[in-house]
Design an enzyme around this catalytic site. Structure first.
Site, PDB file in Angstrom:
ATOM      1  N   HIS A 304       0.827  -1.097   0.137  1.00 25.50           N
ATOM      2  CA  HIS A 304       0.152  -0.136  -0.131  1.00 25.50           C
ATOM      3  C   HIS A 304       0.752   1.206   0.064  1.00 25.50           C
ATOM      4  O   HIS A 304       1.844   1.262   0.508  1.00 25.50           O
ATOM      5  CB  HIS A 304      -0.859   0.064   1.376  1.00 25.50           C
ATOM      6  N   ASP A 361      -7.963  -5.511  -0.149  1.00 21.77           N
ATOM      7  CA  ASP A 361      -8.421  -6.165  -1.006  1.00 21.77           C
ATOM      8  C   ASP A 361      -7.959  -7.862  -0.748  1.00 21.77           C
ATOM      9  O   ASP A 361      -8.555  -8.852  -1.716  1.00 21.77           O
ATOM     10  CB  ASP A 361      -8.036  -5.793  -2.184  1.00 21.77           C
TER      11      ASP A 361
HETATM   12  N1  CMC Z   1       4.274  -7.601  -5.029  1.00 19.78           N
HETATM   13  C1  CMC Z   1       5.407  -7.628  -4.913  1.00 19.78           C
HETATM   14  N2  CMC Z   1       6.320  -6.421  -4.986  1.00 19.78           N
HETATM   15  C2  CMC Z   1       5.517  -5.292  -4.442  1.00 19.78           C
HETATM   16  C3  CMC Z   1       4.126  -4.993  -4.388  1.00 19.78           C
HETATM   17  C4  CMC Z   1       3.355  -6.366  -4.383  1.00 19.78           C
HETATM   18  N3  CMC Z   1       2.162  -6.477  -4.282  1.00 19.78           N
HETATM   19  N4  CMC Z   1       3.763  -3.931  -3.920  1.00 19.78           N
HETATM   20  C5  CMC Z   1       4.925  -3.232  -3.684  1.00 19.78           C
HETATM   21  N5  CMC Z   1       6.124  -4.176  -4.086  1.00 19.78           N
HETATM   22  C6  CMC Z   1       7.511  -3.637  -4.178  1.00 19.78           C
HETATM   23  C7  CMC Z   1       7.902  -2.843  -5.409  1.00 19.78           C
HETATM   24  O1  CMC Z   1       8.159  -3.595  -6.515  1.00 19.78           O
HETATM   25  C8  CMC Z   1       8.836  -1.747  -4.824  1.00 19.78           C
HETATM   26  O2  CMC Z   1       9.973  -2.770  -4.761  1.00 19.78           O
HETATM   27  P1  CMC Z   1      11.462  -2.011  -5.011  1.00 19.78           P
HETATM   28  O3  CMC Z   1      11.426  -1.072  -3.792  1.00 19.78           O
HETATM   29  O4  CMC Z   1      12.366  -3.043  -4.905  1.00 19.78           O
HETATM   30  O5  CMC Z   1      11.250  -1.226  -6.216  1.00 19.78           O
HETATM   31  C9  CMC Z   1       8.317  -1.525  -3.410  1.00 19.78           C
HETATM   32  O6  CMC Z   1       7.648  -2.905  -3.057  1.00 19.78           O
HETATM   33  C10 CMC Z   1       7.600  -0.428  -3.137  1.00 19.78           C
HETATM   34  O7  CMC Z   1       6.416  -0.602  -3.815  1.00 19.78           O
HETATM   35  P2  CMC Z   1       5.855   0.607  -4.931  1.00 19.78           P
HETATM   36  O8  CMC Z   1       5.416  -0.040  -6.146  1.00 19.78           O
HETATM   37  O9  CMC Z   1       7.029   1.781  -5.026  1.00 19.78           O
HETATM   38  O10 CMC Z   1       4.646   1.153  -3.873  1.00 19.78           O
HETATM   39  P3  CMC Z   1       3.334   2.008  -4.266  1.00 19.78           P
HETATM   40  O11 CMC Z   1       3.274   2.810  -3.251  1.00 19.78           O
HETATM   41  O12 CMC Z   1       3.809   2.793  -5.687  1.00 19.78           O
HETATM   42  O13 CMC Z   1       2.267   1.019  -4.974  1.00 19.78           O
HETATM   43  C11 CMC Z   1       0.560  -0.485  -4.714  1.00 19.78           C
HETATM   44  C12 CMC Z   1       1.431   0.623  -3.776  1.00 19.78           C
HETATM   45  C13 CMC Z   1      -0.465  -0.856  -3.735  1.00 19.78           C
HETATM   46  C14 CMC Z   1       0.155  -0.088  -5.911  1.00 19.78           C
HETATM   47  C15 CMC Z   1       1.350  -1.729  -4.804  1.00 19.78           C
HETATM   48  O14 CMC Z   1       1.910  -2.071  -3.382  1.00 19.78           O
HETATM   49  C16 CMC Z   1       0.858  -2.983  -5.585  1.00 19.78           C
HETATM   50  O15 CMC Z   1       0.984  -3.054  -6.675  1.00 19.78           O
HETATM   51  N6  CMC Z   1       0.026  -3.854  -4.813  1.00 19.78           N
HETATM   52  C17 CMC Z   1      -0.497  -4.836  -5.290  1.00 19.78           C
HETATM   53  C18 CMC Z   1      -2.176  -4.541  -6.025  1.00 19.78           C
HETATM   54  C19 CMC Z   1      -3.174  -4.127  -4.679  1.00 19.78           C
HETATM   55  O16 CMC Z   1      -3.109  -5.107  -4.067  1.00 19.78           O
HETATM   56  N7  CMC Z   1      -3.552  -3.026  -4.694  1.00 19.78           N
HETATM   57  C20 CMC Z   1      -4.694  -2.546  -3.890  1.00 19.78           C
HETATM   58  C21 CMC Z   1      -4.274  -1.381  -2.786  1.00 19.78           C
HETATM   59  S1  CMC Z   1      -5.274  -1.451  -1.598  1.00 19.78           S
HETATM   60  C22 CMC Z   1      -6.798  -0.920  -2.209  1.00 19.78           C
HETATM   61  C23 CMC Z   1      -6.906   0.455  -2.548  1.00 19.78           C
HETATM   62  O17 CMC Z   1      -7.260   1.290  -1.547  1.00 19.78           O
HETATM   63  O18 CMC Z   1      -6.615   0.905  -3.807  1.00 19.78           O
END
Ligand code: CMC
Length: 427
Positions: A304, A361
């Site tokens: 998140h 989720d």
């Molecule tokens: N699986 C694997 N790696 C992950 C995941 C995941 N679900 N989420 C984050 N990471 C890694 C990401 O690759 C990054 O690694 P590094 O630092 O080595 O590059 C690190 O963790 C930080 O992640 P980020 O992508 O910079 O984080 P963000 O804040 O931009 O993204 C997110 C947040 C929710 C889009 C992401 O965690 C994700 O894609 N999760 C899966 C989809 C999901 O479950 N979404 C629902 C969110 S909650 C409901 C809502 O309110 O929307």
């Protein structure tokens, strides 16, 4: 005493006021930055940017706190109803019994949708995703209620009208997609019970309202009711900032919510669990794939932007799912799989070091499956829950005395000026 942050650019110092929220959150007000310095900020994904001041929802991602109008979401999920929580979000205070009764009656009075809308629904191709249908229909509401000449005409009625009609339209989309007869809303049923009845009542098998399902659905929707400036809410505010009507702004929010990284994750989680279950892939292998930067696969329902600890909504959802399954003696291999997957992920260094925990989720789909909601309706369920939040945030933004149309800047990285070359002279 005013506090300032000092920024030094090319040897010159500039002062910017520090603003403090009611929970002690600090921000630097850089509204005068470009005017004073000629510089802009670059913050891709807005991880460090406050887009507004808001008195609706407070979250602390480090401590796992979520409160609507100051009230912890745990208390609301336990003791409130979705209707009462919607009132709280929209009006900034809990209703008296009289106010709640009036609000509930209003939601029931406004719950019918124009008969002509059915024709609309009927003409979407059968394979259409319900989120696409619903966001189009929400936008279309504006045309069906033409007495609204401009966006603030009778707004006090427009807000509950949308809240009332969305569950009717969602259930209608489901019935029509299956080729079933549409069930009309009943004035004697509560918000959640009415929705369930419209979804599951049929001429061959009348639906009997189950108070356990109603209670759990209330909690489910309360957990989704608002989440401050997330992707879809920001979409509602940005689109609404051009002074478009509420329906259009909410329709934009619904489109944003559909994405698998946002609200669409609840559908994506179940699809992921289903794939793992059917293929028998070892969980270690799933985790390896999620960690592999050359593989686009991510562990859906994990991570998140704001929560760096266990999402408080996921905690409540998991407990609620466990209770519901235990009470109804239910079994779902996907729920067991989700729990095993969580355990493997939470002991893996990659997930630990990045503070990646289950989000709302991760377990919500298992509840929705248990109450017979089809997988492609999961994000619609999220959208109904988020509606009071979107409406409250939209209302707050249009009432904001500091309101401005949303218009971010950019750092241009394309070619510098070049001359047009006639087509026959190009190489
Ligand atoms: N699986 C694997 N790696 C992950 C995941 C995941 N679900 N989420 C984050 N990471 C890694 C990401 O690759 C990054 O690694 P590094 O630092 O080595 O590059 C690190 O963790 C930080 O992640 P980020 O992508 O910079 O984080 P963000 O804040 O931009 O993204 C997110 C947040 C929710 C889009 C992401 O965690 C994700 O894609 N999760 C899966 C989809 C999901 O479950 N979404 C629902 C969110 S909650 C409901 C809502 O309110 O929307």
């Amino acid at each position: 005493m005013a506090e300032y942050a000092t920024l030094e650019i090319e040897g010159k110092k500039y002062k910017f006021p520090i603003i403090t929220g009611s929970e002690g959150e600090k921000g630097i007000d850089i509204s005068a930055l470009r005017r004073q310095t000629g510089y802009i900020t670059l913050d891709t994904g807005y991880g460090n940017t406050g887009s507004c001041k808001s008195s609706i929802t407070f979250m602390d991602g480090e401590k796992g706190i979520l409160r609507y109008r100051g009230i912890p979401v745990e208390q609301l999920a336990e003791y409130s109803t979705f209707t009462e929580t919607s009132y709280l979000l929209l009006n900034g205070k809990l209703p008296t019994r009289n106010e709640l009764n009036k609000f509930s009656v209003m939601l029931n009075d406004l719950s019918l949708v124009h008969e002509d809308m059915q024709t609309f629904f009927q003409n979407f191709p059968r394979a259409s995703h319900p989120m696409g249908i619903l966001s189009s229909m929400v936008n279309a509401l504006r045309s069906f209620y033409p007495e609204l000449k401009d966006e603030d005409d009778d707004i006090e009625k427009t807000m509950p009208r949308l809240l009332a009609k969305i569950r009717t339209m969602a259930a209608m989309a489901f019935k029509i997609s299956r080729g079933y007869k549409v069930v009309y809303p009943r004035p004697d049923l509560s918000y959640c019970a009415n929705f369930l009845n419209m979804m599951f009542d049929s001429p061959v098998k009348p639906y009997e309202v189950d108070p356990d399902v109603v209670k759990a659905l209330n909690a489910f929707w309360i957990l989704h009711a608002d989440h401050e400036q997330n992707c879809s809410t920001s979409a509602v505010r940005v689109v609404g900032s051009g002074r478009v009507n509420l329906y259009a702004a909410v329709s934009a929010g619904m489109a944003a919510l559909w994405g698998p990284l946002h609200g669409g994750a609840n559908q994506a989680v179940i699809e992921m669990l289903n794939d793992i279950h059917k293929s028998g892939t070892k969980l270690k292998k799933v985790i390896e794939r999620a960690k592999d930067k050359n593989d686009p696969f991510r562990l859906m329902g994990f991570g998140h932007r704001v929560y760096k600890t266990y999402d408080p909504r996921a905690k409540i959802m998991k407990k609620m799912v466990d209770n519901y399954f235990a009470k109804n003696k239910l079994e779902d291999p996907l729920l067991n799989l989700a729990k095993e997957l969580e355990e493997v992920a939470l002991t893996d260094e990659y997930f630990i070091s990045r503070n990646l925990y289950p989000n709302v989720d991760f377990y919500s789909g298992t509840f929705l499956r248990a109450i017979n909601i089809p997988t492609n309706m999961f994000t619609v369920m999220f959208a109904i829950g988020r509606l009071p939040g979107w409406i409250s945030q939209w209302k707050e933004s249009i009432d904001d005395p500091d309101w401005k149309i949303s218009r971010p800047r950019q750092i241009y990285t394309g070619p510098t000026e070049q001359q047009f070359v006639l087509i026959d002279e190009r190489e």
